[in-house]
Design an enzyme around this catalytic site. Sequence first.
Site, PDB file in Angstrom:
ATOM      1  N   SER A 105       0.831  -1.204   0.000  1.00 26.44           N
ATOM      2  CA  SER A 105       0.000   0.000   0.000  1.00 26.44           C
ATOM      3  C   SER A 105       0.862   1.248   0.000  1.00 26.44           C
ATOM      4  O   SER A 105       1.653   1.480   0.922  1.00 26.44           O
ATOM      5  CB  SER A 105      -0.904   0.012   1.233  1.00 26.44           C
ATOM      6  N   HIS A 134      -0.985  -1.001  -4.390  1.00 22.93           N
ATOM      7  CA  HIS A 134      -2.298  -0.641  -3.848  1.00 22.93           C
ATOM      8  C   HIS A 134      -2.319   0.870  -3.631  1.00 22.93           C
ATOM      9  O   HIS A 134      -1.523   1.414  -2.859  1.00 22.93           O
ATOM     10  CB  HIS A 134      -2.516  -1.391  -2.528  1.00 22.93           C
ATOM     11  N   ASP A 177      -4.323   4.005  -2.369  1.00 24.11           N
ATOM     12  CA  ASP A 177      -5.447   4.417  -1.527  1.00 24.11           C
ATOM     13  C   ASP A 177      -5.866   5.844  -1.858  1.00 24.11           C
ATOM     14  O   ASP A 177      -5.082   6.777  -1.710  1.00 24.11           O
ATOM     15  CB  ASP A 177      -5.042   4.337  -0.046  1.00 24.11           C
ATOM     16  N   MET A 196      -8.378   8.788  -0.841  1.00 24.37           N
ATOM     17  CA  MET A 196      -9.253   9.245   0.246  1.00 24.37           C
ATOM     18  C   MET A 196      -9.641  10.702   0.012  1.00 24.37           C
ATOM     19  O   MET A 196      -8.792  11.509  -0.370  1.00 24.37           O
ATOM     20  CB  MET A 196      -8.517   9.138   1.583  1.00 24.37           C
ATOM     21  N   HIS A 242      -7.956   1.746  -4.725  1.00 27.29           N
ATOM     22  CA  HIS A 242      -8.976   1.562  -3.679  1.00 27.29           C
ATOM     23  C   HIS A 242      -9.626   2.920  -3.409  1.00 27.29           C
ATOM     24  O   HIS A 242      -9.014   3.796  -2.786  1.00 27.29           O
ATOM     25  CB  HIS A 242      -8.264   0.992  -2.432  1.00 27.29           C
ATOM     26  N   MET A 268     -11.740   5.297  -1.559  1.00 28.71           N
ATOM     27  CA  MET A 268     -12.449   5.607  -0.300  1.00 28.71           C
ATOM     28  C   MET A 268     -12.988   7.022  -0.437  1.00 28.71           C
ATOM     29  O   MET A 268     -12.492   7.966   0.186  1.00 28.71           O
ATOM     30  CB  MET A 268     -11.473   5.487   0.883  1.00 28.71           C
ATOM     31  N   MET A 273     -12.110  -5.188   4.351  1.00 26.16           N
ATOM     32  CA  MET A 273     -11.249  -4.352   5.194  1.00 26.16           C
ATOM     33  C   MET A 273     -10.970  -5.049   6.520  1.00 26.16           C
ATOM     34  O   MET A 273     -11.889  -5.548   7.184  1.00 26.16           O
ATOM     35  CB  MET A 273     -11.910  -2.990   5.473  1.00 26.16           C
ATOM     36  N   GLY A 311      -9.076   4.571   6.354  1.00 23.76           N
ATOM     37  CA  GLY A 311      -8.665   5.947   6.633  1.00 23.76           C
ATOM     38  C   GLY A 311      -7.188   6.099   6.959  1.00 23.76           C
ATOM     39  O   GLY A 311      -6.577   7.081   6.578  1.00 23.76           O
ATOM     40  N   PHE A 312      -6.619   5.105   7.639  1.00 17.57           N
ATOM     41  CA  PHE A 312      -5.237   5.250   8.085  1.00 17.57           C
ATOM     42  C   PHE A 312      -4.477   3.930   8.024  1.00 17.57           C
ATOM     43  O   PHE A 312      -5.073   2.875   8.242  1.00 17.57           O
ATOM     44  CB  PHE A 312      -5.192   5.776   9.528  1.00 17.57           C
ATOM     45  N   GLY A 313      -3.180   4.040   7.733  1.00 17.26           N
ATOM     46  CA  GLY A 313      -2.323   2.862   7.807  1.00 17.26           C
ATOM     47  C   GLY A 313      -1.907   2.625   9.252  1.00 17.26           C
ATOM     48  O   GLY A 313      -2.156   3.459  10.132  1.00 17.26           O
ATOM     49  N   ASP A 344      -7.266  -5.980   3.395  1.00 14.39           N
ATOM     50  CA  ASP A 344      -6.536  -4.713   3.506  1.00 14.39           C
ATOM     51  C   ASP A 344      -6.660  -4.159   4.925  1.00 14.39           C
ATOM     52  O   ASP A 344      -7.764  -3.909   5.405  1.00 14.39           O
ATOM     53  CB  ASP A 344      -7.146  -3.726   2.487  1.00 14.39           C
TER      54      ASP A 344
HETATM   55  C1  DX5 Z   1      -6.547   1.951   5.075  1.00 17.08           C
HETATM   56  C2  DX5 Z   1      -5.969   1.639   3.724  1.00 17.08           C
HETATM   57  C3  DX5 Z   1      -4.953   0.581   3.725  1.00 17.08           C
HETATM   58  C4  DX5 Z   1      -3.732   0.892   4.556  1.00 17.08           C
HETATM   59  C5  DX5 Z   1      -3.136  -0.380   5.043  1.00 17.08           C
HETATM   60  O1  DX5 Z   1      -7.623   2.803   4.929  1.00 17.08           O
HETATM   61  O2  DX5 Z   1      -7.007   1.237   2.844  1.00 17.08           O
HETATM   62  O3  DX5 Z   1      -4.587   0.233   2.401  1.00 17.08           O
HETATM   63  O4  DX5 Z   1      -2.765   1.598   3.840  1.00 17.08           O
HETATM   64  O5  DX5 Z   1      -2.095  -0.074   5.891  1.00 17.08           O
HETATM   65  P1  DX5 Z   1      -1.514  -1.113   6.937  1.00 17.08           P
HETATM   66  O6  DX5 Z   1      -1.029  -2.303   6.177  1.00 17.08           O
HETATM   67  O7  DX5 Z   1      -0.443  -0.357   7.612  1.00 17.08           O
HETATM   68  O8  DX5 Z   1      -2.658  -1.487   7.871  1.00 17.08           O
HETATM   69 ZN    ZN Z   2      -6.546   0.317   0.908  1.00 20.18          ZN
END
Ligand code: DX5
Ligand code: ZN
Length: 223
Positions: free
Chosen positions: A8, A33, A35, A37, A66, A68, A137, A142-144, A173
């Site tokens: 990601s 991947h 993301d 947002m 992806h 969002m 999910m 929203g956040f990694g 994910d």
């Molecule tokens: C969260 C994202 C993910 C995120 C995953 O909203 O869709 O793709 O980047 O990050 P990790 O692997 O750190 O949970």
């Molecule tokens: Zn994602």
Amino acid sequence: MKIKIAPSMLSADFANLESDLKKVEAAGADYLHVDIMDGHFVPNITMGPDQVKQLRRVTRIPFDVHLMISEPLLYIEKFVAAGADLITIHVESQGDTMEAIKLIKKGGIEAGIVISPDTDVSVIKPFLDHISMVLIMGVYPGFGGQSYIPETTQKIKTCRDLIGERAIDIQVDGGINYTTIKEVVEAGATVVVSGSCLFNGDMKENIKKFESIIGDQVMWRRQ
Ligand code: DX5
Ligand code: ZN
């Protein structure tokens, strides 16, 4: 069937994106991947189609986009034109999900649907004959760097049953690391997204480590 790995980009170094993307490619990842947002569907903002288009110029790795965002119907064509190879949309977003799937496929690329942690997996049923991926999910989007929600594993198993013999990937994910990857693959995931874990240290070594953990799972799936 090989389990596919999708690093990601959210965890990449945005001041050095080109070099990080080259690392992802050289490490043998199957997808990048991406993301997206909008600060409305989720409480965070990343980038739009113009930036994806610029990234497309520096790497050939397939883009797994992806979305969002609250209104995917308004942006799908732009992400197709920007070079997405696969677009996934949340069933919780606004607009008609089937219409969005059709619009993605009209662009000549693969379509998938995403379900957030509070959404029942049965909502995927009407779409199964029209998509090539279900993204489940493992965290609230929203956040990694968040922790994997344990209930996700049962949702993956239920999803696998609902899919039956159809050639549909299950992508997971959020919260995937050296501890959780085995469980999601055993449950039926065929595409694994990981941000904070894979981008911490050497990408190539980290992917090798993933593959060694799931190695014995790779052989039996969809022979
Ligand atoms: C969260 C994202 C993910 C995120 C995953 O909203 O869709 O793709 O980047 O990050 P990790 O692997 O750190 O949970
Ligand atoms: Zn994602």
